[in-house]
Motif scaffolding. Sequence first.
Motif, mmCIF file in Angstrom:
data_model
loop_
_atom_site.group_PDB
_atom_site.id
_atom_site.type_symbol
_atom_site.label_atom_id
_atom_site.label_comp_id
_atom_site.label_asym_id
_atom_site.label_seq_id
_atom_site.Cartn_x
_atom_site.Cartn_y
_atom_site.Cartn_z
ATOM 1 N N LEU A 100 -9.729 5.840 -2.800
ATOM 2 C CA LEU A 100 -8.901 5.342 -3.909
ATOM 3 C C LEU A 100 -9.505 5.728 -5.263
ATOM 4 C CD1 LEU A 100 -6.403 3.858 -4.814
ATOM 5 C CD2 LEU A 100 -7.585 1.685 -4.521
ATOM 6 N N SER A 101 -10.839 5.900 -5.285
ATOM 7 C CA SER A 101 -11.467 6.249 -6.568
ATOM 8 C C SER A 101 -11.009 7.621 -7.068
ATOM 9 C CB SER A 101 -12.994 6.183 -6.451
ATOM 10 O OG SER A 101 -13.495 7.346 -5.836
ATOM 11 N N PHE A 102 -10.758 8.566 -6.177
ATOM 12 C CA PHE A 102 -10.255 9.856 -6.699
ATOM 13 C C PHE A 102 -8.746 9.983 -6.574
ATOM 14 C CE2 PHE A 102 -9.268 12.285 -2.908
ATOM 15 C CZ PHE A 102 -10.135 11.813 -1.926
ATOM 16 N N TYR A 103 -8.172 9.273 -5.633
ATOM 17 C CA TYR A 103 -6.708 9.274 -5.466
ATOM 18 C C TYR A 103 -6.049 8.783 -6.765
ATOM 19 C CZ TYR A 103 -2.674 9.007 -2.239
ATOM 20 O OH TYR A 103 -1.496 9.212 -1.559
ATOM 21 N N SER A 104 -6.707 7.770 -7.354
ATOM 22 C CA SER A 104 -6.145 7.183 -8.565
ATOM 23 C C SER A 104 -6.182 8.163 -9.748
ATOM 24 C CB SER A 104 -6.919 5.916 -8.928
ATOM 25 O OG SER A 104 -8.296 6.203 -8.999
ATOM 26 N N VAL A 105 -7.059 9.154 -9.665
ATOM 27 C CA VAL A 105 -7.086 10.164 -10.737
ATOM 28 C C VAL A 105 -5.765 10.932 -10.740
ATOM 29 C CG1 VAL A 105 -8.202 12.282 -11.543
ATOM 30 C CG2 VAL A 105 -9.587 10.422 -10.584
ATOM 31 N N ILE A 106 -5.344 11.340 -9.552
ATOM 32 C CA ILE A 106 -4.089 12.103 -9.455
ATOM 33 C C ILE A 106 -2.903 11.172 -9.725
ATOM 34 C CG2 ILE A 106 -2.756 13.720 -8.040
ATOM 35 C CD1 ILE A 106 -5.619 14.605 -8.588
ATOM 36 N N GLY A 107 -2.994 9.945 -9.222
ATOM 37 C CA GLY A 107 -1.956 8.964 -9.536
ATOM 38 C C GLY A 107 -1.807 8.834 -11.043
ATOM 39 N N GLY A 108 -2.945 8.820 -11.730
ATOM 40 C CA GLY A 108 -2.943 8.751 -13.192
ATOM 41 C C GLY A 108 -2.246 9.954 -13.821
ATOM 42 N N TRP A 109 -2.433 11.125 -13.234
ATOM 43 C CA TRP A 109 -1.762 12.313 -13.777
ATOM 44 C C TRP A 109 -0.241 12.130 -13.749
ATOM 45 C CZ3 TRP A 109 -4.459 17.136 -11.084
ATOM 46 C CH2 TRP A 109 -5.803 17.163 -11.469
ATOM 47 N N ILE A 110 0.252 11.493 -12.676
ATOM 48 C CA ILE A 110 1.706 11.272 -12.593
ATOM 49 C C ILE A 110 2.137 10.345 -13.735
ATOM 50 C CG2 ILE A 110 3.620 10.550 -11.129
ATOM 51 C CD1 ILE A 110 1.772 10.805 -8.703
ATOM 52 N N LEU A 150 -4.370 2.565 -15.334
ATOM 53 C CA LEU A 150 -3.020 2.021 -15.143
ATOM 54 C C LEU A 150 -2.599 2.083 -13.677
ATOM 55 C CD1 LEU A 150 -1.073 3.361 -18.268
ATOM 56 C CD2 LEU A 150 -1.779 1.010 -17.752
ATOM 57 N N PHE A 151 -2.903 3.210 -13.057
ATOM 58 C CA PHE A 151 -2.539 3.384 -11.649
ATOM 59 C C PHE A 151 -3.231 2.322 -10.786
ATOM 60 C CE2 PHE A 151 -3.004 5.226 -7.405
ATOM 61 C CZ PHE A 151 -1.719 5.686 -7.145
ATOM 62 N N ILE A 152 -4.526 2.129 -11.035
ATOM 63 C CA ILE A 152 -5.259 1.124 -10.238
ATOM 64 C C ILE A 152 -4.758 -0.283 -10.555
ATOM 65 C CG2 ILE A 152 -7.533 0.061 -9.866
ATOM 66 C CD1 ILE A 152 -8.709 2.641 -9.544
ATOM 67 N N LEU A 153 -4.410 -0.504 -11.809
ATOM 68 C CA LEU A 153 -3.917 -1.821 -12.212
ATOM 69 C C LEU A 153 -2.673 -2.215 -11.407
ATOM 70 C CD1 LEU A 153 -4.479 -4.029 -14.358
ATOM 71 C CD2 LEU A 153 -2.773 -2.907 -15.794
ATOM 72 N N ILE A 154 -1.735 -1.280 -11.291
ATOM 73 C CA ILE A 154 -0.518 -1.587 -10.523
ATOM 74 C C ILE A 154 -0.899 -1.882 -9.070
ATOM 75 C CG2 ILE A 154 1.766 -0.776 -9.799
ATOM 76 C CD1 ILE A 154 1.661 1.238 -12.109
ATOM 77 N N THR A 155 -1.810 -1.071 -8.545
ATOM 78 C CA THR A 155 -2.245 -1.266 -7.159
ATOM 79 C C THR A 155 -2.832 -2.668 -6.962
ATOM 80 O OG1 THR A 155 -2.797 1.076 -7.106
ATOM 81 C CG2 THR A 155 -3.643 -0.255 -5.305
ATOM 82 N N ILE A 156 -3.689 -3.064 -7.899
ATOM 83 C CA ILE A 156 -4.318 -4.384 -7.795
ATOM 84 C C ILE A 156 -3.257 -5.486 -7.817
ATOM 85 C CG2 ILE A 156 -5.797 -6.069 -8.974
ATOM 86 C CD1 ILE A 156 -7.440 -3.726 -10.066
#
Length: 446
Positions: A100-110, A150-156
């Motif tokens: 999730l630590s790097f997945y969220s980087v790409i999620g952030g790009w979206i 932001l991406f991680i925030l939604i996930t949380i």
Amino acid sequence: MSQREQWSSKLGFILAAAGSAIGLGAIWKFPYIAGQNGGGAFFLIFILFTLLLGLPLLLAEFVIGRSTQANAINSYKKIAPGSKWHWIGVLGMVSCFILLSFYSVIGGWIVAYLFKVVTGGLNHLTSNQYAEIFGSTISDPIISIIVQFLFILITIIVVARGVQNGIELASKFMMPALFILFIILVIRAVTLDGAMEGITFLLQPDFSKVTSKTVLEAMGQSFFTLSVGVSVMVTYSSYLPKNQSLPRSAFSIVGMNLAIVLLAGLAIFPAVFAFGLKPDAGPVLLFNVLPTVFSHLPFGMFFFGAFLILFLFAALTSAFSMLEIIVSVISKNTAQRKKWSWIIGLAIFVFGVPSALSFGILGDVKLFDKTIFDLMDFMVSNVLMPLGSLLIAIFVPLKMKKSSLYEEIIKGSKLFKGLFNVWYFLLRFVAPLLIIAVMLDVLGVW
Ligand code: PFF
């Protein structure tokens, strides 16, 4: 245990498990890894691994989860009390943390691209300009960290609300919409001038391009796209009522996943060749190519915005599963679930910051010739997931009775009686040997 939540419907589970499976792996990662590994041959090997390894392992995780109705650690403890096998679950939790630590980087790009579309910053540009804008966005340290956050925030927030409310609902509407949009996109891409070269690239295997690395990447990719080897599917199927057919769910998830992989490939590669771009551009490939394809559609930016929203949902439903497995082990009740979702989510964010920065200011920091981002991805996809899968393939036939496995598999549908032995053979013999062989091959043992 009687207090455990359950999926409200059969469809709910399939959508949530498919939501975990379908995500960045099929849409973002597959095209760029295939692009770096020569296209068609990689695609073929990937399909083979998905059927020979991914599918049997997915089913094995379902069996563990549903038969024990427990989380990623307790399920192993229930089956093999007093042993060390529950370390498979620990390994899965660690893998998901890094993942999730790097997945969220790409999620952030979206998220970042979505902002740009909404604010009108992408109208009437050339493909090079799209690439330039994107490049400067992801190399900006502040922006890349904010969008990752932001991406991680939604996930949380979703995981904190609980598996049923959050995950099921999000998956229900978005997945079908994503399919439809992809089909429109493919139709546009394959009718571009010069599209044929891209179709050939994807569908015509050229085995001269296959190396040990290609094979390892294809194996890692097949685990990655199905979310297997990290006990996420154990966790999800533990919420499943007893009367549902596991093989049927596994087949439909694999089918949907392969369909999305194919659609993503057919949307990207024809466009890459038609616009004279490079298939081996790496992680930025999808993000550089897609806006140009959309700009060739009427109301292109509107459709691009819609696509990004659905893509974001696909990525989020995968992210939910990564956080869910950790939170479900650590928290004992609803109040704790809230607290731990925040603590673990924020820890993952902090751990992921260097990965986010590796497309900018930390771009030159390399270990084993890989950026921090690439190293994290490599560790999870090509080391930890194969290792977890190997252990699960050894664990199930060793510690679970063949007769109870049979019962668990045919429950809900007798259709799979005949296939049981095929599954058992693949899991017991083919999977371990193949995984070990691929790993030894990469280490240059033969
Ligand atoms: N299957 C997800 C994807 O393809 O994007 C990634 C993933 C999710 C891997 C959850 C592992 C996992 F536990």
